[in-house]
Motif scaffolding. Sequence first.
Motif, PDB file in Angstrom:
ATOM      1  N   SER B  30       0.826  -1.205   0.000  1.00 35.18           N
ATOM      2  CA  SER B  30       0.000   0.000   0.000  1.00 35.18           C
ATOM      3  C   SER B  30       0.864   1.259   0.000  1.00 35.18           C
ATOM      4  O   SER B  30       0.354   2.357   0.013  1.00 35.18           O
ATOM      5  CB  SER B  30      -0.948  -0.003   1.194  1.00 35.18           C
ATOM      6  OG  SER B  30      -0.218   0.138   2.384  1.00 35.18           O
ATOM      7  N   VAL B 246     -21.499  -6.644   6.304  1.00 33.22           N
ATOM      8  CA  VAL B 246     -20.721  -5.542   5.737  1.00 33.22           C
ATOM      9  C   VAL B 246     -21.606  -4.687   4.840  1.00 33.22           C
ATOM     10  O   VAL B 246     -21.592  -3.451   4.910  1.00 33.22           O
ATOM     11  CB  VAL B 246     -19.505  -6.070   4.938  1.00 33.22           C
ATOM     12  CG1 VAL B 246     -18.848  -4.956   4.153  1.00 33.22           C
ATOM     13  CG2 VAL B 246     -18.507  -6.713   5.868  1.00 33.22           C
ATOM     14  N   ILE B 247     -22.428  -5.346   4.017  1.00 28.68           N
ATOM     15  CA  ILE B 247     -23.273  -4.605   3.076  1.00 28.68           C
ATOM     16  C   ILE B 247     -24.441  -3.932   3.799  1.00 28.68           C
ATOM     17  O   ILE B 247     -24.710  -2.746   3.619  1.00 28.68           O
ATOM     18  CB  ILE B 247     -23.811  -5.547   1.977  1.00 28.68           C
ATOM     19  CG1 ILE B 247     -22.634  -6.111   1.172  1.00 28.68           C
ATOM     20  CG2 ILE B 247     -24.777  -4.822   1.067  1.00 28.68           C
ATOM     21  CD1 ILE B 247     -23.013  -7.238   0.258  1.00 28.68           C
ATOM     22  N   ASN B 250     -24.085  -1.002   6.269  1.00 33.56           N
ATOM     23  CA  ASN B 250     -23.903   0.199   5.521  1.00 33.56           C
ATOM     24  C   ASN B 250     -25.204   0.851   5.122  1.00 33.56           C
ATOM     25  O   ASN B 250     -25.400   2.051   5.287  1.00 33.56           O
ATOM     26  CB  ASN B 250     -23.202  -0.219   4.240  1.00 33.56           C
ATOM     27  CG  ASN B 250     -22.109   0.700   3.959  1.00 33.56           C
ATOM     28  OD1 ASN B 250     -22.267   1.880   4.154  1.00 33.56           O
ATOM     29  ND2 ASN B 250     -21.022   0.154   3.533  1.00 33.56           N
ATOM     30  N   SER B 261     -15.431  -0.819   8.485  1.00 36.49           N
ATOM     31  CA  SER B 261     -14.502  -1.122   7.399  1.00 36.49           C
ATOM     32  C   SER B 261     -14.874  -0.338   6.142  1.00 36.49           C
ATOM     33  O   SER B 261     -14.006   0.016   5.349  1.00 36.49           O
ATOM     34  CB  SER B 261     -14.455  -2.627   7.119  1.00 36.49           C
ATOM     35  OG  SER B 261     -15.696  -3.077   6.676  1.00 36.49           O
ATOM     36  N   TRP B 262     -16.179  -0.039   5.979  1.00 35.97           N
ATOM     37  CA  TRP B 262     -16.562   0.760   4.818  1.00 35.97           C
ATOM     38  C   TRP B 262     -16.065   2.199   4.964  1.00 35.97           C
ATOM     39  O   TRP B 262     -15.525   2.790   4.030  1.00 35.97           O
ATOM     40  CB  TRP B 262     -18.084   0.749   4.645  1.00 35.97           C
ATOM     41  CG  TRP B 262     -18.525   1.557   3.467  1.00 35.97           C
ATOM     42  CD1 TRP B 262     -18.411   1.206   2.156  1.00 35.97           C
ATOM     43  CD2 TRP B 262     -19.090   2.855   3.487  1.00 35.97           C
ATOM     44  NE1 TRP B 262     -18.895   2.198   1.361  1.00 35.97           N
ATOM     45  CE2 TRP B 262     -19.318   3.235   2.146  1.00 35.97           C
ATOM     46  CE3 TRP B 262     -19.443   3.755   4.504  1.00 35.97           C
ATOM     47  CZ2 TRP B 262     -19.881   4.465   1.799  1.00 35.97           C
ATOM     48  CZ3 TRP B 262     -20.009   4.975   4.154  1.00 35.97           C
ATOM     49  CH2 TRP B 262     -20.221   5.314   2.812  1.00 35.97           C
ATOM     50  N   ALA B 264     -13.541   3.121   6.611  1.00 38.36           N
ATOM     51  CA  ALA B 264     -12.102   3.083   6.415  1.00 38.36           C
ATOM     52  C   ALA B 264     -11.759   2.952   4.937  1.00 38.36           C
ATOM     53  O   ALA B 264     -10.764   3.503   4.463  1.00 38.36           O
ATOM     54  CB  ALA B 264     -11.496   1.921   7.203  1.00 38.36           C
ATOM     55  N   LEU B 265     -12.610   2.219   4.206  1.00 42.60           N
ATOM     56  CA  LEU B 265     -12.389   2.068   2.763  1.00 42.60           C
ATOM     57  C   LEU B 265     -12.482   3.417   2.068  1.00 42.60           C
ATOM     58  O   LEU B 265     -11.616   3.783   1.269  1.00 42.60           O
ATOM     59  CB  LEU B 265     -13.434   1.102   2.172  1.00 42.60           C
ATOM     60  CG  LEU B 265     -13.633   1.146   0.661  1.00 42.60           C
ATOM     61  CD1 LEU B 265     -12.476   0.474  -0.042  1.00 42.60           C
ATOM     62  CD2 LEU B 265     -14.929   0.491   0.253  1.00 42.60           C
ATOM     63  N   ARG B 268      -9.570   5.470   2.847  1.00 42.97           N
ATOM     64  CA  ARG B 268      -8.322   4.757   2.578  1.00 42.97           C
ATOM     65  C   ARG B 268      -7.483   4.619   3.849  1.00 42.97           C
ATOM     66  O   ARG B 268      -6.279   4.834   3.861  1.00 42.97           O
ATOM     67  CB  ARG B 268      -7.491   5.456   1.482  1.00 42.97           C
ATOM     68  CG  ARG B 268      -8.282   5.814   0.260  1.00 42.97           C
ATOM     69  CD  ARG B 268      -8.141   4.917  -0.935  1.00 42.97           C
ATOM     70  NE  ARG B 268      -6.984   4.113  -1.124  1.00 42.97           N
ATOM     71  CZ  ARG B 268      -6.254   4.116  -2.230  1.00 42.97           C
ATOM     72  NH1 ARG B 268      -6.480   4.981  -3.175  1.00 42.97           N
ATOM     73  NH2 ARG B 268      -5.285   3.269  -2.374  1.00 42.97           N
ATOM     74  N   PHE B 270      -5.842   2.361   5.897  1.00 42.66           N
ATOM     75  CA  PHE B 270      -5.427   0.973   5.828  1.00 42.66           C
ATOM     76  C   PHE B 270      -5.387   0.235   7.167  1.00 42.66           C
ATOM     77  O   PHE B 270      -5.877  -0.891   7.262  1.00 42.66           O
ATOM     78  CB  PHE B 270      -4.070   0.832   5.114  1.00 42.66           C
ATOM     79  CG  PHE B 270      -3.664  -0.593   4.963  1.00 42.66           C
ATOM     80  CD1 PHE B 270      -4.201  -1.367   3.944  1.00 42.66           C
ATOM     81  CD2 PHE B 270      -2.808  -1.198   5.876  1.00 42.66           C
ATOM     82  CE1 PHE B 270      -3.873  -2.701   3.822  1.00 42.66           C
ATOM     83  CE2 PHE B 270      -2.478  -2.536   5.760  1.00 42.66           C
ATOM     84  CZ  PHE B 270      -3.013  -3.289   4.734  1.00 42.66           C
ATOM     85  N   VAL B 273      -8.811  -1.252   8.095  1.00 39.69           N
ATOM     86  CA  VAL B 273      -9.225  -2.356   7.231  1.00 39.69           C
ATOM     87  C   VAL B 273      -8.400  -3.599   7.552  1.00 39.69           C
ATOM     88  O   VAL B 273      -8.927  -4.719   7.645  1.00 39.69           O
ATOM     89  CB  VAL B 273      -9.064  -1.971   5.749  1.00 39.69           C
ATOM     90  CG1 VAL B 273      -9.439  -3.139   4.850  1.00 39.69           C
ATOM     91  CG2 VAL B 273      -9.934  -0.787   5.416  1.00 39.69           C
ATOM     92  N   VAL B 276      -9.681  -5.175  10.831  1.00 37.69           N
ATOM     93  CA  VAL B 276     -10.947  -5.889  10.663  1.00 37.69           C
ATOM     94  C   VAL B 276     -10.714  -7.213   9.940  1.00 37.69           C
ATOM     95  O   VAL B 276     -11.228  -8.261  10.336  1.00 37.69           O
ATOM     96  CB  VAL B 276     -11.963  -5.019   9.881  1.00 37.69           C
ATOM     97  CG1 VAL B 276     -13.200  -5.827   9.536  1.00 37.69           C
ATOM     98  CG2 VAL B 276     -12.352  -3.799  10.702  1.00 37.69           C
ATOM     99  N   THR B 277      -9.909  -7.169   8.865  1.00 40.64           N
ATOM    100  CA  THR B 277      -9.659  -8.388   8.096  1.00 40.64           C
ATOM    101  C   THR B 277      -8.979  -9.447   8.952  1.00 40.64           C
ATOM    102  O   THR B 277      -9.337 -10.628   8.911  1.00 40.64           O
ATOM    103  CB  THR B 277      -8.800  -8.068   6.859  1.00 40.64           C
ATOM    104  OG1 THR B 277      -9.333  -6.928   6.225  1.00 40.64           O
ATOM    105  CG2 THR B 277      -8.801  -9.234   5.895  1.00 40.64           C
TER     106      THR B 277
END
Lengths: 296, 307
Positions: B30, B246-247, B250, B261-262, B264-265, B268, B270, B273, B276-277
């Motif tokens: 990244s 996740v969806i 939101n 996480s959204w 954070a997406l 950006r 990192f 995210v 969470v992952t």
Amino acid sequence: MSAVNVMSGKGIEGSLRRAKIFQQLTLYIPAAVLALLVLAAIFAPFLAPYSPTKTALGQRLIPPFFIEGGSTAHLLGTDTLGRDILSRVIFGARVSLSVSLLVILITSTIGTVLGIIAGYLGGRTGTVLMRVTDVSLAFPAILIAILLAVVLGPSFKTVVLAISILGWAPYARLIRGEALRLREADFVAQARIIGSSPLRIMVRHIFPNIINPLIVIATLSVGLVILTEAALSYLGAGIPPTTPSWGAMVYDGRSLIDTAWWISLFPGMAIGLVVLSGNFLGDWLRDKLDPRLRQL
Amino acid sequence: MGRFIVIRLLQTVVALIGISLLIFVLARLSGDPTMLMRTPTTTEAEIVNIKQQLGLDKSQPEQYVIFVKNLFRGDLGESIIKRRPVTDMIGEALPNSLRLGITSFAVSMLLALLLGVLAATRRDTFLDNGVKFLAVLGQALPGFWVAILAIFVFSVYWHLLPTSGTGGPAHYVLPVGTLSFFLLPGMMRLVRSSMLDVLDSEYIKLARIKGLPERVVIWKHALRNALIAPLTTAGIIFANIITGAVILENVFNWPGVGRLSWEALVARDFPVVQGVTLLVAVLVLLVNLLVDILYAYIDPQIRYQQT
């Protein structure tokens, strides 16, 4: 046949005919929808009445033609920037189709190679491959996609990579099962006896015999890939905004759902219809080509 | 059994190392994190200083060791945007996600059992076809779209339920309802087909011949055995819950891990995210480990096959 008629009267024949008509409908309608998708994707510039990206602020939020205030100039209405929804839906087919074709090409290739190796060679390699497959099957692809979108930035390549990274696992699992079964087949044993190399056996003898289940599972996965792509576009981890994609269009309309519901409704319907068609066609192919897979 | 558990545990540890390595490599891909912290007045000396603080001046393998050490202390780094420890942010969001996930799981599991068994025992009736139709729709319609339509119908049009956010029980209805709608088809199909297999078996015939009431035969004898096959897919169901959360978190503005996480997406961010992952990866592996052990406990054949 006549014996059946005598015994049960015309009731059974009628319901058989109805079942047959239903069966044909669940084949022809999905096939037509998918054909339409392919046509829309290829000929989008000729079919779409407007440019999908051209904004016209004087034409903002026009409702579809069947609602008061709508006009046949914009059959499905326009969005907040005055872009024609129908044109955007037609162009959106390009994203869905290209992503799903590419992803299926990549995942089926990787899955088939790994599946045949794990199934035919087996041993330690096979065990390790299957453990990796199991973990990949159980990992939510959407998180990997979000992670990749943050690292690489959202793009066409990122979407394809993100869905493919775990997408090969179902293929590997199924193909391994087939290869395991074929390994014990007589013609494979004979090939071994005349001294064919393992590579030759896998390519020339195992592979041709797994093509049917491969076609079935590839068709069945079209819907899943399109749904995942749409979800990623909705979240903003998909194709960047200037290219019209169905998921992103639903996102655009979400906050206007109480006044301009058509912005979200039509692209969402397009997704549902295409996925439904892919699933029906996959079911039909499975019954035709490989009824054993029914349990899947 | 002991040997089986040990082997599975070792495999899980290996998988964890693999995933942490993968995420570590992605983190380096990244780009240089100091680039994001740079302002027009930052001097080279300050950058070197920051790199030293973050340990970026060390070799890659050394950095990985530090990364893993921090993980074990529960240190997932700091959010670039919010300047807060990622662990704290996840800690705040996780209970909300658990509430949503567990409620939806319970609702869809109950419905799947009920509808799956009814569909299996009343094959090719109106009910069976209705259940199939529901399953077909649940597998084809996009979740975010159904959720938006549900908000339109129940909140905007009929004013029955709140559109989004958390609060009283009413806030649960739409998120749980839509998430369950998507978990249901897979579970229902499994229960139905597994139930059909079991109903065909000899001991069910025996139970019927013994004169047990049909209700007892189906809901006690058959169902108990029909539940073993769906158990293997618990891992996949878990993955589906996370994907759905996740969806839908939101769409419904539900302050859970998916929403986090959204955000954070979009920013950006990192480290968030990544955190969470990693958390989900650990949970996924643990769930699968548990399922494997449970399954081996129920079915001894598995134990011998895989050790």
